[in-house]
Write a protein that holds these residues in place. Structure first.
Motif, short mmCIF file in Angstrom:
data_model
loop_
_atom_site.label_atom_id
_atom_site.label_comp_id
_atom_site.label_asym_id
_atom_site.label_seq_id
_atom_site.Cartn_x
_atom_site.Cartn_y
_atom_site.Cartn_z
N ALA A 113 65.88 55.17 48.80
CA ALA A 113 66.18 55.10 47.37
C ALA A 113 67.44 55.91 47.06
CB ALA A 113 65.01 55.66 46.55
N LEU A 146 76.63 63.99 47.15
CA LEU A 146 76.83 62.80 47.99
C LEU A 146 76.90 63.19 49.46
CD1 LEU A 146 79.46 60.91 45.78
CD2 LEU A 146 76.96 60.80 45.67
N GLU A 152 67.75 48.92 49.86
CA GLU A 152 67.79 49.94 48.80
C GLU A 152 66.70 49.63 47.78
OE1 GLU A 152 71.62 50.47 47.01
OE2 GLU A 152 70.95 52.16 45.80
N TRP A 183 78.21 45.80 46.63
CA TRP A 183 77.09 46.56 47.19
C TRP A 183 77.00 46.42 48.72
CZ3 TRP A 183 72.87 45.13 50.11
CH2 TRP A 183 71.87 46.11 50.27
N SER A 184 77.31 45.22 49.22
CA SER A 184 77.11 44.99 50.66
C SER A 184 78.10 45.82 51.50
CB SER A 184 77.24 43.50 51.00
OG SER A 184 78.49 43.04 50.60
N ARG A 185 79.24 46.14 50.91
CA ARG A 185 80.15 47.08 51.56
C ARG A 185 80.94 47.80 50.48
NH1 ARG A 185 84.17 46.36 56.72
NH2 ARG A 185 84.95 48.48 56.65
N PRO A 186 80.36 48.86 49.94
CA PRO A 186 80.93 49.47 48.73
C PRO A 186 82.28 50.14 48.98
CG PRO A 186 79.10 50.78 49.58
CD PRO A 186 79.15 49.52 50.40
N ARG A 187 83.07 50.13 47.92
CA ARG A 187 84.34 50.85 47.97
C ARG A 187 84.04 52.35 47.95
NH1 ARG A 187 86.25 48.30 43.88
NH2 ARG A 187 86.42 49.95 42.32
N ARG A 188 82.99 52.70 47.18
CA ARG A 188 82.60 54.11 47.10
C ARG A 188 81.08 54.18 47.00
NH1 ARG A 188 84.47 59.24 46.08
NH2 ARG A 188 83.28 60.41 44.53
N GLN A 189 80.47 54.71 48.04
CA GLN A 189 79.01 54.88 48.02
C GLN A 189 78.66 56.10 47.18
OE1 GLN A 189 76.35 53.12 49.34
NE2 GLN A 189 75.06 54.63 48.33
N LEU A 190 77.75 55.92 46.24
CA LEU A 190 77.30 57.05 45.42
C LEU A 190 75.88 57.43 45.84
CD1 LEU A 190 78.81 55.78 42.05
CD2 LEU A 190 79.82 57.38 43.67
N LEU A 191 75.03 57.80 44.90
CA LEU A 191 73.71 58.34 45.24
C LEU A 191 72.73 57.31 45.78
CD1 LEU A 191 73.05 60.71 42.22
CD2 LEU A 191 73.18 61.40 44.60
N GLY A 192 72.79 56.10 45.25
CA GLY A 192 71.70 55.15 45.44
C GLY A 192 70.98 54.98 44.10
N VAL A 193 70.06 54.02 44.03
CA VAL A 193 69.43 53.73 42.74
C VAL A 193 68.53 54.88 42.26
CG1 VAL A 193 69.47 51.23 42.96
CG2 VAL A 193 67.47 52.49 43.79
N SER A 247 74.57 53.89 41.94
CA SER A 247 74.37 53.54 43.35
C SER A 247 75.66 53.47 44.15
CB SER A 247 73.63 52.20 43.44
OG SER A 247 73.59 51.76 44.77
N CYS A 248 76.57 52.64 43.71
CA CYS A 248 77.83 52.48 44.46
C CYS A 248 78.84 51.76 43.59
CB CYS A 248 77.60 51.70 45.76
SG CYS A 248 77.08 49.99 45.50
N GLU A 290 80.62 52.85 53.69
CA GLU A 290 81.92 52.33 53.28
C GLU A 290 82.65 51.61 54.42
OE1 GLU A 290 83.81 55.69 51.35
OE2 GLU A 290 82.20 55.78 49.84
#
Lengths: 252, 283
Positions: free
Chosen positions: B72, B81, B98, A109-119, A104-105, B90
């Motif tokens: 999701a 991405l 989510e 989670w509330s402000r990710p350093r690196r956003q990935l795909l999601g769950v 996910s990230c 970010e």
């Protein structure tokens, strides 16, 4: 085309190890994510697991030659997961010693350093059907003490759920260094086999938590001549597998 | 029976800031991009967007129109991405609900069935429960006594979807191999707006395609927009695949530059801008 005498590459051991995830799976859907798991699933289907179902990555169930044999749009795919007749091999940006997985990230989670795909479907997958993981680059960044966001549910989380998690099973993990499972008394991760050329110390150094290691660690099995032929001339003649796992020694 | 045809601009005129908006398709597949572009040209914002996210989410997030996203995942499929969505997350640019792909489906089904929730196994034990403290569980009243997640209905003010064909009454047809969840989006929303590659006479819908391709029923459709190439740059099987080259450019270009070139006066201007872009690349 002769493949005799050509050394087996690391990528090819990885394909074999991924294929083994579906040994004995029976008549279920194999859902590989990533190139090497896809080669493994198709290899298993063509050799020791002929009853497996495969998709074209979209809405069709297809035989190895591409002939459609069924319809599986996403909505039916999600229903099939709930029904459990499936073994998925997912990727993992992070994985901990009990098999909790994160795609996910990274960071808070509330402000990710690196956003990935999601769950994605990881919570659904892990509570409903057999799940394996594929990690093309085994490192302490992936194998961490604690994942930042639990997407795929691990054994400690599943144990706390009781009956709700009665279909939970993480069959194993394949990385570019070896094969792992959770067949220890506390379901923590265990080294099952090392790919040829890899040492226990190398795996320990690339794993960010204490790993269960038996006294004698076997090597990942050798591919048969027919398996090598299928990989090299039928499934991946262009050698795309080498891009996912470079030749031994080329690892930076 | 009323003629429901309208323009993308008329669709947007029926939407308002603050609404909860469902967007059909999946990832970078059959997204109602012409309607999203019309939304971008409008001043509408502060939206709660419900979507299996792709560039629809990326563009609306980049333009600052999304207050809360329910999803999701967000992906461009061939580009794993979504860069503009990532940047928004970010920098703390939107709120996020989510949930898992299966939970999302149950949420749509609950809304379409006018149920407050549906029980699902998915989500239990995962951090979906931690990051959504409003989620509750429900215990089976039967002998098993299982505790499951009570996925709340994802009811929406309006849904936007794109299909291959529709008649003027709102009967919508999907000719590709996957209907995704577009019928559920329409049934789960108070109003549903359908764009299509081509509007045809009702009789023509089943002349060459089987009745199973009739995905949307007119009773669940508010408006119909003829929008050829209206899913561009996402795929719209079997008529066109994803425009991979354009998507890569979208994914690697600063949003301001992209928006300046491609969020022009209307859909015709967009088509012209894409043609010019392609000519430059080939030139």
């Amino acid at each position: 085309m002769s493949t005799v005498g050509t050394a087996v590459t690391r990528a090819e051991y990885c394909v074999i190890a991924c294929a083994e995830a579906w040994r004995g799976a029976g008549e279920v859907l194999a859902s590989p994510m990533g190139l090497i798991p896809a080669l493994g699933a198709r290899l298993a289907r063509l050799t020791f697991a002929p009853d497996l179902l495969l998709t074209d990555g979209e809405a069709l169930l297809v035989r190895p030659d591409g002939t459609p044999e069924g319809w599986l749009p996403y909505r039916q795919h999600l229903a099939l997961v709930a029904g459990g007749r499936r073994h998925v091999m997912m990727g993992a940006s992070q994985l901990d010693r009990y098999g909790n997985q994160n795609i996910s990230c990274i960071g808070d989670w509330s402000r990710p350093r690196r956003q990935l795909l999601g769950v994605r479907g990881a919570p659904l997958n892990t509570l409903n059907n057999a799940t394996s993981y594929w990690v093309p680059r085994h490192s302490v960044r992936v194998f961490v003490e604690r994942v930042d966001m639990v997407c795929g549910v691990g054994y400690d989380r599943a144990a706390a759920l009781g009956d709700t998690a009665r279909f939970h099973r993480i069959a194993g993990v394949v990385s570019d260094l070896g094969v792992f499972d959770f067949a220890t008394p506390d379901h923590s991760m265990r080294l099952v086999s090392l790919h040829p050329g890899v040492s226990v110390e190398q795996v320990r150094a690339a794993t960010g938590f204490p790993l269960a290691v038996p006294d004698e660690v076997p090597r990942t099995r050798e591919p048969g001549a027919e398996e090598l032929r299928l990989i090299r001339t039928v499934l991946d003649p262009e050698g795309a597998r080498m891009r996912e796992v470079p030749a031994e020694g080329a690892r930076g | 029976m009323g003629d429901k045809t309208m323009t993308a601009e008329e669709v947007v005129s029926r939407l308002a800031s603050g609404m909860t908006l469902g967007i059909g398709g999946w990832g970078s597949r059959r997204k109602p991009m012409a309607l999203v572009r019309a939304l971008l040209r409008s001043g509408i914002g502060d939206l709660t967007v419900v979507s299996y996210g792709g560039p629809d989410v990326g563009m609306l997030a980049a333009a600052g129109r999304i207050r809360r996203l329910v999803t999701a995942f967000v992906t461009l499929d061939s580009v794993p991405l979504e860069p503009h969505y990532r940047a928004a997350r970010e920098r703390g640019g939107l709120e996020l609900t989510e949930v898992d792909e299966g939970m999302f489906l149950s949420g749509l089904q609950a809304a379409a069935h006018r149920l407050p929730f549906l029980p699902v196994r998915a989500g239990a034990g995962s951090d979906v429960m931690r990051v959504n403290p409003q989620l509750r569980t429900v215990t089976s009243p039967y002998a098993d006594g299982e505790t499951l997640v009570a996925m709340p209905a994802l009811r929406m003010d309006a849904a936007l979807v794109h299909v291959n064909r529709a008649d003027r009454l709102g009967n919508g047809q999907c000719l590709g191999p996957d209907p995704y969840f577009d019928d559920l989006f329409c049934e789960a929303a108070d109003a549903a707006f359908v764009s299509c590659e081509r509007i045809v006479d009702t009789a023509e819908l089943t002349k060459e395609a089987p009745p199973q391709s009739l995905l949307l029923k007119r009773l669940a459709v508010t408006g119909v927009v003829e929008a050829p190439n209206g899913a561009h740059f996402t795929s719209c099987a079997p008529e066109y695949g994803r425009d991979e080259e354009f998507q890569r450019w979208y994914a690697t270009t600063p949003w301001a530059e992209f928006a300046e070139r491609f969020t022009g006066a209307d859909e015709a201007a967009y088509g012209e801008a894409v043609r010019r872009w392609r000519k430059e690349r080939e030139g």
